[in-house]
Design a protein around this motif. Structure first.
Motif, short mmCIF file in Angstrom:
data_model
loop_
_atom_site.label_atom_id
_atom_site.label_comp_id
_atom_site.label_asym_id
_atom_site.label_seq_id
_atom_site.Cartn_x
_atom_site.Cartn_y
_atom_site.Cartn_z
N GLN A 1 -7.09 0.79 -0.67
CA GLN A 1 -7.38 -0.41 0.12
C GLN A 1 -8.48 -0.08 1.15
O GLN A 1 -9.34 -0.89 1.42
CB GLN A 1 -6.11 -0.88 0.85
CG GLN A 1 -6.32 -2.16 1.63
CD GLN A 1 -5.04 -2.68 2.29
OE1 GLN A 1 -3.98 -2.06 2.18
NE2 GLN A 1 -5.14 -3.82 2.96
N SER B 1 0.83 -1.21 0.00
CA SER B 1 0.00 0.00 0.00
C SER B 1 0.87 1.25 0.00
O SER B 1 0.50 2.27 -0.59
CB SER B 1 -0.92 0.02 1.21
OG SER B 1 -1.86 -1.03 1.11
N ASP C 1 -5.50 -1.45 -5.11
CA ASP C 1 -4.92 -1.96 -3.87
C ASP C 1 -5.93 -2.84 -3.15
O ASP C 1 -6.82 -2.36 -2.45
CB ASP C 1 -4.48 -0.79 -2.99
CG ASP C 1 -3.62 -1.25 -1.81
OD1 ASP C 1 -3.42 -2.48 -1.67
OD2 ASP C 1 -3.17 -0.38 -1.04
N GLU C 2 -5.79 -4.12 -3.34
CA GLU C 2 -6.67 -5.11 -2.72
C GLU C 2 -8.15 -4.83 -2.98
O GLU C 2 -8.99 -5.02 -2.10
CB GLU C 2 -6.42 -5.18 -1.21
CG GLU C 2 -5.03 -5.72 -0.89
CD GLU C 2 -4.92 -6.25 0.53
OE1 GLU C 2 -5.94 -6.71 1.07
OE2 GLU C 2 -3.82 -6.21 1.08
MG LIG Z 1 -2.02 -2.78 2.03
#
Ligand SMILES: [Mg+2]
Ligand SMILES: Nc1ncnc2c1ncn2[C@@H]1O[C@H](COP(=O)(O)OP(=O)(O)OP(=O)(O)O)[C@@H](O)[C@H]1O
Lengths: 452, 263
Positions: free
Chosen positions: B97, B53, B182-183
């Motif tokens: 995220q 991240s 991000d995810e």
């Molecule tokens: Mg992360």
């Protein structure tokens, strides 16, 4: 201390003159009520910051000013066109205008009302609906504990009276406007406007109170509003305080909610140099619901203090309280939110939040929750925040292409818009949105000017 | 760090060299090298806290992260010299995220403001509320949403999965050149996952690229990555193809840490 004592004497002298002439023709019960109220004021006097309830708010500027009663003063400058920019509720509204505390029918917009509905001057109602008025006046707003409610009650002569009989669903909003006129006055004026709203069984209404001063200036509004909701009644109530930025306002709003009522209160404070609002609701019957959704938007050296009390006296009631404050320059916001859950008030669902946005390093906010819970099967939550704009939120907006300044403006506006979003009357909400956008744009311009 | 491919410089969208970054005085990224060409999909995997991240946020321009060494070029230009909003307008998009809630601002207003900021930068006309809603209709369909989500405040009270879907909606609306997710696949239900895959696939134009930060092999079965990188301790410790992701699925990350320590 001497100033406060002098101030007390001054208001007692004003009362003597008031009781001696204009108010002499009132019914005996009202004269008694006034007499008890002024006696109580004489005992209580003006509060000092040594009192816990007044810790953050000094009323010295009010106590130290010599006021003349606004009541009965001519106000040639307050015309329909001077007031029109302040209308909030749109063209369809029933409008009651009071200038210097007296009903001004020529500036008001009457309408054909459903059978039994009253929307007019309290002074007239004291004669035409004496029984109703007597049953409710000073029964909701307690003057025993508040010197300001006592003073208002002592000088009670006119104000707004709204009565919605059982089963009536009033679509059109009732907009009550209290205007103070300062032109041509050598003395600072004090007005004691009174509002009584009664919504009977199963009835529904939308009421706005608006406080304005088209000519600005120094004066004091000491307002009291009483609201009584009978079983199953629903009321959406707005209170838009746009006093002059040199003026003082002390306000007391007390509501009593019977069974299965829904009360939605939207107090919005934009004006006054010094404002104090004591707001109390009693959930006095089971199944009651209260939304208390307030906003204060201050700048310069403005000071606004909201003290709210939500009294859960009966079980199965819900109260959701949201207050957002936007504080610029050297402004100071105070919030004190007391929630009482009485013994036996089981299944109470109460939620309180107070968020304060500090838009300058010199702005200040004091936020205090006070929970007093005497029942065990309850859900009570509270939270408060004080701080500048959230950096992560700013970055999030910028990462989507918005300029830093645009992002800051959007977050700031959002803080106010969150409160506006809970207002149900679309025309009122839109107009307030316009007013608040104007204020915020003004602030930005002011900030730039200050920087150069 | 690329195994093979087309080395021509003009095809590079993102070139990261020896990137070091710290937050609150602590060094998190310790020499990242990564080159992403147009038309490619890269997956970045790695243990919790390895700096994935942080890398994404440094590319996005988060003010809390300080770049202490190295360079990042985007379309040949110094990305680190650009403000976050300039990066966005140049076509960089970071799906967070942890998407941020914006109280009081409706999703519709936010999306339209963002789109217009980007359109303006591209020399396109700004869209009014009505035109915007028309343009949005198809994008909403893609993620299976109705208008109700547009009138709610941005991410305020959204469930975890709804927030992720909202990031995808923004991605679809803004049509970036470089998308860093991000995810975005974490916390999504199966349908939403397919939606993400579909949206990313549609973005797979010759002039754009995607970096997928993920913990799960599953999303890579929908979007075949050209490269898979493993981030550990602030460095890329291994790069490979889709098979590497499968290997990680079976073996975890420990063997890589050991390998890195030895090597
Ligand atoms: Mg992360
Ligand atoms: N703002 C911050 N303040 C302090 N430490 C931070 C901050 N941001 C990141 N870190 C630290 O940096 C390290 C890397 O964090 P990062 O979020 O980049 O990890 P990640 O690889 O994305 O992990 P995950 O898989 O759990 O999302 C962590 O140890 C984290 O605690």
């Amino acid at each position: 201390m001497t100033a406060a004592v002098d101030a007390r004497e001054h208001h007692l002298a004003l009362f003597k003159a008031f009781a001696g002439n204009g108010a002499a023709g009132s019914p005996a019960w009202l004269r008694d009520l006034r007499g008890q109220a002024i006696a109580r004021f004489a005992e209580l006097g003006f509060p000092s910051t040594k009192q816990e309830e007044w810790r953050f708010t000094s009323v010295a500027p009010i106590a130290e000013t010599t006021f003349a009663l606004s009541h009965g003063r001519d106000a040639p400058g307050v015309t329909a066109s001077a007031l029109a920019p302040y209308w909030i509720a749109g063209p369809g509204a029933i409008r009651l205008v009071f200038v210097n505390g007296t009903f001004a029918p020529a500036l008001s917009a009457a309408a054909e009302l459903p059978r039994g509905v009253r929307a007019g001057s309290l002074r007239a109602a004291l004669a035409s609906d004496a029984e109703l008025a007597q049953r409710h006046l000073a029964r909701h707003a307690d003057y025993q504990t508040s010197p300001f409610a006592a003073l208002n009650t002592a000088f009670l002569s006119d104000g707004a009276f709204v009565y919605v009989p059982a089963g009536v669903e009033l679509e059109r909003p009732i907009e009550v406007v209290f205007a103070v006129a300062t032109d041509g006055e050598r003395e600072a004026l004090v007005a004691h406007p009174r509002t009584l709203v009664i919504v009977e069984r199963g009835a529904r209404a939308t009421v706005l109170e608006s406080y304005v001063a088209p000519q600005g200036g120094v004066y004091w509004t000491n307002a009291v509003t009483e609201i009584a909701l009978a079983q199953g009644a629903r009321l959406e109530h707005y209170r838009i305080q746009r006093e002059s930025r040199e003026a003082y306002q002390v306000a007391t709003t007390h509501a009593t909610q019977d069974r299965d009522t829904v009360l939605r209160l939207h107090p919005v404070a934009l004006g006054a140099a010094l404002a104090r609002h004591d707001l109390r609701t009693e959930l006095a019957g089971t199944g009651g619901e209260l939304i208390l959704n307030g906003l204060y938007l201050l700048r310069g050296r403005q000071h606004a203090d909201h003290h709210t009390v939500i009294d859960h006296a009966q079980p199965h009631c819900a109260s959701h309280e949201y207050f957002n404050g936007l504080l610029g320059e050297q402004a100071h916001g105070v919030f004190n939110g007391r929630i009482i859950v009485r013994p036996g008030a089981q299944r109470t669902d109460s939620k309180q939040t107070n968020n304060n946005l500090l838009l300058s390093a010199d702005a200040r906010a004091d936020s205090q929750p006070q929970l007093e819970i005497y029942a065990d099967d309850v859900k009570c939550t509270h939270g408060s925040t004080v701080g500048p704009l959230d950096e992560t939120a700013l970055y999030y907006l910028r990462s989507r292409g918005l300029a830093a300044e645009t992002a800051a403006g959007m977050l700031t506006y959002g803080f106010a818009a969150e409160i506006l979003g809970r207002m149900e009357h679309a025309a009122v909400r839109d107009e307030l949105d316009r007013v608040i956008r104007g204020r915020l744009a003004d602030r930005t311009r002011g900030g730039r000017r200050g920087a150069t | 760090m690329r195994g093979s491919g087309k080395p021509e410089r003009e095809s590079a969208l993102l070139e990261i060299e020896n990137l070091h970054a710290s937050v609150e005085g602590r060094e998190i990224l310790r020499g990242i090298d990564l080159r992403v060409n147009v038309g490619e999909v890269h997956a970045v995997m790695g243990p919790n806290g390895s700096g994935k991240s942080t890398l994404a946020q440094v590319i996005g321009g988060h003010p809390a992260y300080a770049v202490t060494a190295g360079s990042v070029l985007y379309q040949g230009k110094d990305l680190l010299a650009m403000k976050p909003e300039e990066r966005a307008r140049e076509g960089v998009f970071l799906a967070f995220q942890y998407p941020v809630a914006i109280r009081g601002i409706t999703n519709a207003y936010f999306l339209r403001s963002a789109l217009n900021a980007v359109r303006k930068a591209r020399g396109q006309e700004e869209l009014g509320p009505v035109e915007f809603m028309d343009a949005l209709e198809d994008k909403l369909k893609v993620i299976g949403w109705d208008d109700s989500y547009l009138n709610r405040p941005v991410n305020d009270g959204f469930s975890g999965g709804e927030k992720k879907r909202n990031e995808i909606l923004q991605l679809a609306v803004l049509e970036p050149k470089l998308a860093i997710l991000d995810e975005t696949d974490s916390g999504l239900d199966i349908d939403a996952l397919k939606t993400v895959a579909h949206t990313v696939d549609k973005l797979r134009r010759p002039e754009s690229a995607t970096v997928l930060v993920t913990h799960y092999y599953r999303i890579l079965t929908h979007i075949t990555p050209d490269f898979v990188h493993v981030l550990s301790g602030g460095r890329i410790v291994k790069s490979g193809t889709k098979e590497l992701a499968l290997e990680l699925e079976e073996k975890g990350y420990d063997w890589l840490r050991e390998e890195a320590a030895v090597g």
